[in-house]
Motif scaffolding. Structure first.
Motif, PDB file in Angstrom:
ATOM      1  N   THR A 147     -30.145  -1.336 -48.799  1.00 14.61           N
ATOM      2  CA  THR A 147     -29.159  -1.433 -49.883  1.00 14.61           C
ATOM      3  C   THR A 147     -27.891  -0.657 -49.557  1.00 14.61           C
ATOM      4  OG1 THR A 147     -30.967  -1.648 -51.469  1.00 14.61           O
ATOM      5  CG2 THR A 147     -28.802  -1.065 -52.346  1.00 14.61           C
ATOM      6  N   GLU A 148     -28.047   0.552 -49.026  1.00 15.27           N
ATOM      7  CA  GLU A 148     -26.872   1.387 -48.780  1.00 15.27           C
ATOM      8  C   GLU A 148     -26.107   0.996 -47.524  1.00 15.27           C
ATOM      9  OE1 GLU A 148     -28.389   5.324 -48.642  1.00 15.27           O
ATOM     10  OE2 GLU A 148     -28.804   5.446 -50.807  1.00 15.27           O
ATOM     11  N   ALA A 149     -26.815   0.539 -46.490  1.00 13.72           N
ATOM     12  CA  ALA A 149     -26.148   0.299 -45.211  1.00 13.72           C
ATOM     13  C   ALA A 149     -25.741  -1.154 -44.992  1.00 13.72           C
ATOM     14  CB  ALA A 149     -27.053   0.762 -44.058  1.00 13.72           C
ATOM     15  N   LEU A 150     -26.450  -2.108 -45.594  1.00 14.68           N
ATOM     16  CA  LEU A 150     -26.221  -3.508 -45.241  1.00 14.68           C
ATOM     17  C   LEU A 150     -25.785  -4.393 -46.398  1.00 14.68           C
ATOM     18  CD1 LEU A 150     -29.300  -4.088 -42.908  1.00 14.68           C
ATOM     19  CD2 LEU A 150     -26.982  -3.461 -42.266  1.00 14.68           C
ATOM     20  N   LEU A 151     -25.844  -3.909 -47.623  1.00 15.24           N
ATOM     21  CA  LEU A 151     -25.530  -4.775 -48.754  1.00 15.24           C
ATOM     22  C   LEU A 151     -24.098  -5.297 -48.675  1.00 15.24           C
ATOM     23  CD1 LEU A 151     -26.410  -6.008 -51.438  1.00 15.24           C
ATOM     24  CD2 LEU A 151     -25.613  -3.913 -52.570  1.00 15.24           C
ATOM     25  N   ASP A 152     -23.137  -4.418 -48.438  1.00 14.22           N
ATOM     26  CA  ASP A 152     -21.739  -4.847 -48.386  1.00 14.22           C
ATOM     27  C   ASP A 152     -21.414  -5.637 -47.119  1.00 14.22           C
ATOM     28  OD1 ASP A 152     -21.366  -3.543 -50.757  1.00 14.22           O
ATOM     29  OD2 ASP A 152     -20.691  -1.672 -49.830  1.00 14.22           O
ATOM     30  N   VAL A 166     -33.508  -3.727 -37.204  1.00  7.35           N
ATOM     31  CA  VAL A 166     -34.024  -2.430 -36.741  1.00  7.35           C
ATOM     32  C   VAL A 166     -32.899  -1.585 -36.168  1.00  7.35           C
ATOM     33  CG1 VAL A 166     -35.504  -1.334 -35.028  1.00  7.35           C
ATOM     34  CG2 VAL A 166     -36.375  -3.240 -36.373  1.00  7.35           C
ATOM     35  N   ASP A 167     -32.047  -2.188 -35.316  1.00  5.90           N
ATOM     36  CA  ASP A 167     -30.931  -1.438 -34.721  1.00  5.90           C
ATOM     37  C   ASP A 167     -29.933  -0.982 -35.786  1.00  5.90           C
ATOM     38  OD1 ASP A 167     -32.028  -1.766 -32.227  1.00  5.90           O
ATOM     39  OD2 ASP A 167     -30.893  -3.595 -31.791  1.00  5.90           O
ATOM     40  N   ALA A 168     -29.720  -1.814 -36.820  1.00  8.41           N
ATOM     41  CA  ALA A 168     -28.761  -1.456 -37.863  1.00  8.41           C
ATOM     42  C   ALA A 168     -29.261  -0.297 -38.714  1.00  8.41           C
ATOM     43  CB  ALA A 168     -28.478  -2.668 -38.753  1.00  8.41           C
ATOM     44  N   LEU A 169     -30.578  -0.153 -38.854  1.00 13.85           N
ATOM     45  CA  LEU A 169     -31.152   0.903 -39.695  1.00 13.85           C
ATOM     46  C   LEU A 169     -31.707   2.076 -38.899  1.00 13.85           C
ATOM     47  CD1 LEU A 169     -33.119  -1.324 -42.232  1.00 13.85           C
ATOM     48  CD2 LEU A 169     -30.818  -0.399 -42.483  1.00 13.85           C
ATOM     49  N   ARG A 170     -31.560   2.056 -37.605  1.00 17.02           N
ATOM     50  CA  ARG A 170     -32.193   3.082 -36.771  1.00 17.02           C
ATOM     51  C   ARG A 170     -31.654   4.472 -37.080  1.00 17.02           C
ATOM     52  NH1 ARG A 170     -35.302   2.597 -32.517  1.00 17.02           N
ATOM     53  NH2 ARG A 170     -34.795   0.370 -32.342  1.00 17.02           N
ATOM     54  N   ASP A 171     -30.349   4.612 -37.259  1.00 15.30           N
ATOM     55  CA  ASP A 171     -29.786   5.938 -37.527  1.00 15.30           C
ATOM     56  C   ASP A 171     -30.289   6.517 -38.843  1.00 15.30           C
ATOM     57  OD1 ASP A 171     -28.381   5.729 -35.182  1.00 15.30           O
ATOM     58  OD2 ASP A 171     -26.552   4.975 -36.136  1.00 15.30           O
ATOM     59  N   VAL A 172     -30.614   5.662 -39.792  1.00 16.07           N
ATOM     60  CA  VAL A 172     -31.069   6.142 -41.103  1.00 16.07           C
ATOM     61  C   VAL A 172     -32.572   6.408 -41.119  1.00 16.07           C
ATOM     62  CG1 VAL A 172     -31.113   5.628 -43.567  1.00 16.07           C
ATOM     63  CG2 VAL A 172     -29.211   4.822 -42.169  1.00 16.07           C
ATOM     64  N   LEU A 173     -33.334   5.564 -40.437  1.00 17.18           N
ATOM     65  CA  LEU A 173     -34.796   5.637 -40.518  1.00 17.18           C
ATOM     66  C   LEU A 173     -35.448   6.423 -39.388  1.00 17.18           C
ATOM     67  CD1 LEU A 173     -35.556   1.936 -41.542  1.00 17.18           C
ATOM     68  CD2 LEU A 173     -35.345   3.923 -43.027  1.00 17.18           C
ATOM     69  N   GLN A 174     -34.699   6.772 -38.355  1.00 16.40           N
ATOM     70  CA  GLN A 174     -35.290   7.481 -37.226  1.00 16.40           C
ATOM     71  C   GLN A 174     -35.721   8.877 -37.653  1.00 16.40           C
ATOM     72  OE1 GLN A 174     -35.769   6.158 -33.969  1.00 16.40           O
ATOM     73  NE2 GLN A 174     -37.086   7.951 -33.877  1.00 16.40           N
ATOM     74  N   ARG A 175     -36.944   9.254 -37.311  1.00 17.34           N
ATOM     75  CA  ARG A 175     -37.479  10.566 -37.634  1.00 17.34           C
ATOM     76  C   ARG A 175     -37.695  11.368 -36.361  1.00 17.34           C
ATOM     77  NH1 ARG A 175     -35.682   8.918 -41.465  1.00 17.34           N
ATOM     78  NH2 ARG A 175     -36.596   8.667 -43.554  1.00 17.34           N
ATOM     79  N   GLN A 176     -37.629  12.690 -36.501  1.00 16.13           N
ATOM     80  CA  GLN A 176     -37.740  13.575 -35.349  1.00 16.13           C
ATOM     81  C   GLN A 176     -39.193  13.744 -34.924  1.00 16.13           C
ATOM     82  OE1 GLN A 176     -36.052  17.412 -36.037  1.00 16.13           O
ATOM     83  NE2 GLN A 176     -36.281  18.102 -33.926  1.00 16.13           N
ATOM     84  N   ARG A 177     -39.393  13.801 -33.646  1.00 21.19           N
ATOM     85  CA  ARG A 177     -40.742  14.011 -33.104  1.00 21.19           C
ATOM     86  C   ARG A 177     -41.068  15.508 -33.132  1.00 21.19           C
ATOM     87  NH1 ARG A 177     -43.960  10.890 -29.646  1.00 21.19           N
ATOM     88  NH2 ARG A 177     -45.573  12.085 -28.584  1.00 21.19           N
ATOM     89  N   THR A 178     -42.242  15.835 -33.630  1.00 21.10           N
ATOM     90  CA  THR A 178     -42.672  17.227 -33.703  1.00 21.10           C
ATOM     91  C   THR A 178     -43.872  17.450 -32.791  1.00 21.10           C
ATOM     92  OG1 THR A 178     -44.142  16.772 -35.578  1.00 21.10           O
ATOM     93  CG2 THR A 178     -41.856  17.362 -36.085  1.00 21.10           C
ATOM     94  N   GLU A 179     -44.279  18.724 -32.690  1.00 21.00           N
ATOM     95  CA  GLU A 179     -45.431  19.057 -31.857  1.00 21.00           C
ATOM     96  C   GLU A 179     -46.740  18.608 -32.501  1.00 21.00           C
ATOM     97  OE1 GLU A 179     -45.284  23.199 -31.110  1.00 21.00           O
ATOM     98  OE2 GLU A 179     -43.439  23.115 -29.903  1.00 21.00           O
ATOM     99  N   MET A 180     -46.750  18.425 -33.811  1.00 19.51           N
ATOM    100  CA  MET A 180     -47.990  18.042 -34.493  1.00 19.51           C
ATOM    101  C   MET A 180     -48.328  16.580 -34.277  1.00 19.51           C
ATOM    102  SD  MET A 180     -47.640  20.121 -38.085  1.00 19.51           S
ATOM    103  CE  MET A 180     -47.445  21.902 -38.088  1.00 19.51           C
ATOM    104  N   ARG A 181     -47.314  15.708 -34.417  1.00 21.41           N
ATOM    105  CA  ARG A 181     -47.578  14.277 -34.290  1.00 21.41           C
ATOM    106  C   ARG A 181     -46.278  13.531 -34.065  1.00 21.41           C
ATOM    107  NH1 ARG A 181     -49.180  12.763 -40.563  1.00 21.41           N
ATOM    108  NH2 ARG A 181     -47.609  14.049 -41.565  1.00 21.41           N
TER     109      ARG A 181
END
Length: 223
Positions: free
Chosen positions: A204-209, A141-156
């Motif tokens: 695949t892009e962040a951890l394969l190598d 989770v920590d290794a992929l956080r920068d790629v998968l983290q989404r911004q919080r909006t006013e809708m949800r």
């Protein structure tokens, strides 16, 4: 007499020519006026169609029932309160089917071939490999956080990175459909499908190598 007759004929010819020119001009003016009238008529017809279309849309909009939810309410209690708080390492290993290539007490990765079910493991016993399943999940989770983290909006609020990774791993480890996984984690089917693709691409892009490599490249090259 011949000269006067010739002059009269010339004058009559000029008069006829002027009449022809005048008639042509009148016809051009009439044609132009007819064209402008047809253009104005078509413009009024288009405007009338737009007005009728807008009125019909307004009538349909007024007849539509009110929207009940912006986002369909779903529960994530199973993931938040049961999996994250109650499940032990045995349950994580049983359901997520994760080996433990990362050992926190050694602070390093094992080779990709050295999985829990591989007989070639010599440095760690099976108990050591099974002791860090949750730690491996947290590291992923920590290794992929920068790629998968989404911004919080006013809708949800966005789906957390932990739940994104868990959805992808659960889908990979089981034969469940998107519908079943969606009900399990309290998400929509389309959201689950998108999360699986995003997490797979991120891994695949962040951890394969960083994770998959040859144990002895020289030996493999030598054959």
């Amino acid at each position: 007499m011949d000269v006067q007759a010739h002059l009269r004929q010339c004058h009559q010819a000029v008069q006829r020519w002027e009449e022809v020119v005048t008639a042509c001009r009148l016809q051009r003016c009439e044609a132009w006026e007819h064209f402008r009238f047809s253009q104005r008529l078509q413009a009024r017809r288009r405007q009338g169609r737009r007005i009728r279309c807008v009125r019909n849309l307004q009538m349909l909009w007024q007849r539509l029932p009110g929207r009940r939810w912006w986002v369909y309410p779903r529960s994530s209690d199973w993931w938040d309160n049961f999996v994250m708080r109650i499940w032990g390492e045995e349950k994580w290993l049983e359901n997520f089917r994760m080996s433990s290539p990362y050992t926190p007490h050694l602070g390093r990765f094992l080779p990709a071939q050295a999985t829990m079910g591989d007989r070639r493991i010599n440095t760690l016993d099976q108990e050591d490999c099974c002791s860090g399943i949750r730690s491996t999940f947290d590291w992923l989770v920590d290794a992929l956080r920068d790629v998968l983290q989404r911004q919080r909006t006013e809708m949800r609020a966005p789906v957390s990175v932990e739940r994104r990774v868990a959805v992808a791993l659960w889908w990979m480890a089981s034969t469940m459909s998107y519908r079943t996984v969606a009900h399990q984690f309290g998400l929509a089917r389309s959201t689950v499908a998108g999360i699986v693709v995003e997490v797979t691409r991120a891994i695949t892009e962040a951890l394969l190598d960083r994770v998959v490599y040859l144990r002895d490249p020289d030996k493999v090259s030598a054959g």
